[in-house]
Design a protein around this motif. Structure first.
Motif, PDB file in Angstrom:
ATOM      1  N   MET A  95       0.827  -1.190   0.000  1.00  0.00           N
ATOM      2  CA  MET A  95       0.000   0.000   0.000  1.00  0.00           C
ATOM      3  C   MET A  95       0.869   1.250   0.000  1.00  0.00           C
ATOM      4  O   MET A  95       0.750   2.104   0.876  1.00  0.00           O
ATOM      5  CB  MET A  95      -0.916  -0.033   1.218  1.00  0.00           C
ATOM      6  CG  MET A  95      -2.039  -1.028   1.082  1.00  0.00           C
ATOM      7  SD  MET A  95      -3.318  -0.392   0.005  1.00  0.00           S
ATOM      8  CE  MET A  95      -3.952   0.951   1.007  1.00  0.00           C
ATOM      9  N   PHE A  97       1.775   4.653  -1.838  1.00  0.00           N
ATOM     10  CA  PHE A  97       1.182   5.608  -2.762  1.00  0.00           C
ATOM     11  C   PHE A  97       2.259   6.443  -3.433  1.00  0.00           C
ATOM     12  O   PHE A  97       3.249   6.814  -2.808  1.00  0.00           O
ATOM     13  CB  PHE A  97       0.234   6.550  -2.011  1.00  0.00           C
ATOM     14  CG  PHE A  97      -1.036   5.909  -1.543  1.00  0.00           C
ATOM     15  CD1 PHE A  97      -1.038   5.054  -0.456  1.00  0.00           C
ATOM     16  CD2 PHE A  97      -2.239   6.167  -2.188  1.00  0.00           C
ATOM     17  CE1 PHE A  97      -2.212   4.462  -0.011  1.00  0.00           C
ATOM     18  CE2 PHE A  97      -3.422   5.582  -1.745  1.00  0.00           C
ATOM     19  CZ  PHE A  97      -3.399   4.728  -0.661  1.00  0.00           C
TER      20      PHE A  97
ATOM     21  N   TYR B  33      -2.469   0.102   8.869  1.00  0.00           N
ATOM     22  CA  TYR B  33      -1.413   0.943   8.303  1.00  0.00           C
ATOM     23  C   TYR B  33      -1.423   2.323   8.966  1.00  0.00           C
ATOM     24  O   TYR B  33      -2.487   2.856   9.272  1.00  0.00           O
ATOM     25  CB  TYR B  33      -1.635   1.169   6.802  1.00  0.00           C
ATOM     26  CG  TYR B  33      -1.831  -0.052   5.944  1.00  0.00           C
ATOM     27  CD1 TYR B  33      -3.088  -0.632   5.812  1.00  0.00           C
ATOM     28  CD2 TYR B  33      -0.778  -0.592   5.225  1.00  0.00           C
ATOM     29  CE1 TYR B  33      -3.284  -1.735   5.001  1.00  0.00           C
ATOM     30  CE2 TYR B  33      -0.968  -1.694   4.407  1.00  0.00           C
ATOM     31  CZ  TYR B  33      -2.229  -2.260   4.291  1.00  0.00           C
ATOM     32  OH  TYR B  33      -2.415  -3.350   3.483  1.00  0.00           O
ATOM     33  N   TYR B  35       0.115   6.162   7.992  1.00  0.00           N
ATOM     34  CA  TYR B  35       0.710   6.969   6.933  1.00  0.00           C
ATOM     35  C   TYR B  35       0.940   8.394   7.434  1.00  0.00           C
ATOM     36  O   TYR B  35       0.251   8.878   8.321  1.00  0.00           O
ATOM     37  CB  TYR B  35      -0.224   7.071   5.714  1.00  0.00           C
ATOM     38  CG  TYR B  35      -0.405   5.814   4.938  1.00  0.00           C
ATOM     39  CD1 TYR B  35      -1.384   4.886   5.295  1.00  0.00           C
ATOM     40  CD2 TYR B  35       0.373   5.542   3.824  1.00  0.00           C
ATOM     41  CE1 TYR B  35      -1.565   3.730   4.568  1.00  0.00           C
ATOM     42  CE2 TYR B  35       0.196   4.383   3.082  1.00  0.00           C
ATOM     43  CZ  TYR B  35      -0.772   3.489   3.466  1.00  0.00           C
ATOM     44  OH  TYR B  35      -0.953   2.343   2.737  1.00  0.00           O
ATOM     45  N   GLN B  37       1.087  12.216   5.557  1.00  0.00           N
ATOM     46  CA  GLN B  37       0.841  12.884   4.289  1.00  0.00           C
ATOM     47  C   GLN B  37       1.135  14.369   4.412  1.00  0.00           C
ATOM     48  O   GLN B  37       0.494  15.079   5.194  1.00  0.00           O
ATOM     49  CB  GLN B  37      -0.591  12.680   3.804  1.00  0.00           C
ATOM     50  CG  GLN B  37      -0.830  13.246   2.402  1.00  0.00           C
ATOM     51  CD  GLN B  37      -2.164  12.831   1.816  1.00  0.00           C
ATOM     52  OE1 GLN B  37      -3.109  12.534   2.535  1.00  0.00           O
ATOM     53  NE2 GLN B  37      -2.244  12.797   0.478  1.00  0.00           N
ATOM     54  N   PRO B  43       0.144   9.861   0.364  1.00  0.00           N
ATOM     55  CA  PRO B  43       0.440   9.304   1.688  1.00  0.00           C
ATOM     56  C   PRO B  43       1.728   8.478   1.654  1.00  0.00           C
ATOM     57  O   PRO B  43       1.956   7.704   0.727  1.00  0.00           O
ATOM     58  CB  PRO B  43      -0.779   8.417   1.968  1.00  0.00           C
ATOM     59  CG  PRO B  43      -1.861   8.944   1.085  1.00  0.00           C
ATOM     60  CD  PRO B  43      -1.162   9.419  -0.143  1.00  0.00           C
ATOM     61  N   LEU B  45       3.800   5.592   3.530  1.00  0.00           N
ATOM     62  CA  LEU B  45       3.611   4.509   4.471  1.00  0.00           C
ATOM     63  C   LEU B  45       4.684   4.549   5.557  1.00  0.00           C
ATOM     64  O   LEU B  45       5.880   4.577   5.256  1.00  0.00           O
ATOM     65  CB  LEU B  45       3.669   3.166   3.741  1.00  0.00           C
ATOM     66  CG  LEU B  45       3.520   1.924   4.620  1.00  0.00           C
ATOM     67  CD1 LEU B  45       2.127   1.860   5.245  1.00  0.00           C
ATOM     68  CD2 LEU B  45       3.790   0.660   3.802  1.00  0.00           C
ATOM     69  N   ARG B  48       3.229  -1.006   8.754  1.00  0.00           N
ATOM     70  CA  ARG B  48       2.102  -1.896   8.492  1.00  0.00           C
ATOM     71  C   ARG B  48       2.110  -3.025   9.512  1.00  0.00           C
ATOM     72  O   ARG B  48       3.161  -3.631   9.767  1.00  0.00           O
ATOM     73  CB  ARG B  48       2.177  -2.478   7.080  1.00  0.00           C
ATOM     74  CG  ARG B  48       1.114  -3.546   6.788  1.00  0.00           C
ATOM     75  CD  ARG B  48       1.047  -3.880   5.316  1.00  0.00           C
ATOM     76  NE  ARG B  48       2.219  -4.558   4.815  1.00  0.00           N
ATOM     77  CZ  ARG B  48       2.340  -5.880   4.671  1.00  0.00           C
ATOM     78  NH1 ARG B  48       1.331  -6.665   5.017  1.00  0.00           N
ATOM     79  NH2 ARG B  48       3.435  -6.402   4.176  1.00  0.00           N
ATOM     80  N   GLN B  59       9.982   2.462   6.742  1.00  0.00           N
ATOM     81  CA  GLN B  59       9.892   3.900   6.545  1.00  0.00           C
ATOM     82  C   GLN B  59       9.650   4.664   7.849  1.00  0.00           C
ATOM     83  O   GLN B  59       9.524   5.889   7.808  1.00  0.00           O
ATOM     84  CB  GLN B  59       8.762   4.209   5.565  1.00  0.00           C
ATOM     85  CG  GLN B  59       8.949   3.618   4.168  1.00  0.00           C
ATOM     86  CD  GLN B  59      10.069   4.304   3.420  1.00  0.00           C
ATOM     87  OE1 GLN B  59      11.220   3.866   3.443  1.00  0.00           O
ATOM     88  NE2 GLN B  59       9.756   5.399   2.778  1.00  0.00           N
TER      89      GLN B  59
END
Lengths: 107, 115
Positions: A95, A97, B33, B35, B37, B43, B45, B48, B59
């Protein structure tokens, strides 16, 4: 190396059909193609998902050629409320983006 | 059925202070998840979870960010200490999981402003 490539922005007018193409040259056998839509100040929203050929739901259609190296999200007869950012993702569960495509629908 | 719930919706803190964000996923969703942004970007990540296990945190800036998902349900993301560059919207999403492509459901996000 980015998994997908999309145009940064697109403009359209109300009532037109909009096609947004996403390139994913390195798509793997077990990858699905998923599209999300995001309005300002909201989280992304799932639109449609496919593996091959064509998928259609009440919101959009997704066209995937036989080599699966690209896909096209088709929005029929867009309205002003379709102005949003559209994201293409590939993977079973990746997932991540990219920057997405900013679609602006004009009156 | 309630969607993904995040709180708070907005938070303003001074730099070097700690901050925490909370996420309640959709019932039955094993995958969660987090994120970040930034304005005008997609977004990013951060982490997870599959149930209570963090399966991808590559990340996550581990020097100042931490996350936990107790009992595989709710999750908390913490920043300590916050920096000016942490100002962003923090999004939580959940999904049923599995090998098929993911349909994830997102919360409204927490808008963090560090001053």
């Amino acid at each position: 190396l980015a998994k997908t490539t999309q145009p940064i922005s697109m403009d359209s007018y109300e009532g037109q059909e909009v096609n947004i193409t996403c390139s994913h040259n390195n798509i793997a056998t077990n990858d699905y193609i998923t599209w999300y839509q995001q309005f300002p100040s909201q989280g992304p929203r799932f639109i449609i998902q496919g593996y091959k050929t064509k998928v259609t739901n009440e919101v959009a259609s997704l066209f995937i050629p036989a080599d699966r190296k690209s896909s096209t999200l088709s929005l029929p007869r867009v309205s002003l409320s379709d102005t949003a950012v559209y994201y293409c993702l590939v993977g079973p569960d990746d997932m991540r983006f990219g920057a997405g495509t900013r679609l602006t629908v004009k009156p | 059925e309630a969607g993904v719930v995040q709180s708070p919706r907005y938070k303003i803190i001074e730099k070097k202070q700690p901050v925490a964000f909370w996420c309640n996923p959709i019932s039955g969703h094993n995958t969660l998840y987090w994120y970040r942004q930034n304005l005008g970007q997609g977004p990013e990540l951060l982490i997870r979870y599959e149930n209570e296990e963090a399966v991808d945190d590559s990340q996550l800036p581990k020097d100042r960010f931490s996350a936990e998902r107790l009992k595989g349900v709710d999750s908390t993301l913490k920043i300590q200490p916050a920096e000016l560059g942490d100002s962003a919207v923090y999004l939580c999403a959940s999904a049923l999981g599995g090998a098929r492509g993911t349909e994830a459901f997102f919360g409204q996000g927490t808008r963090l402003t560090v001053v």
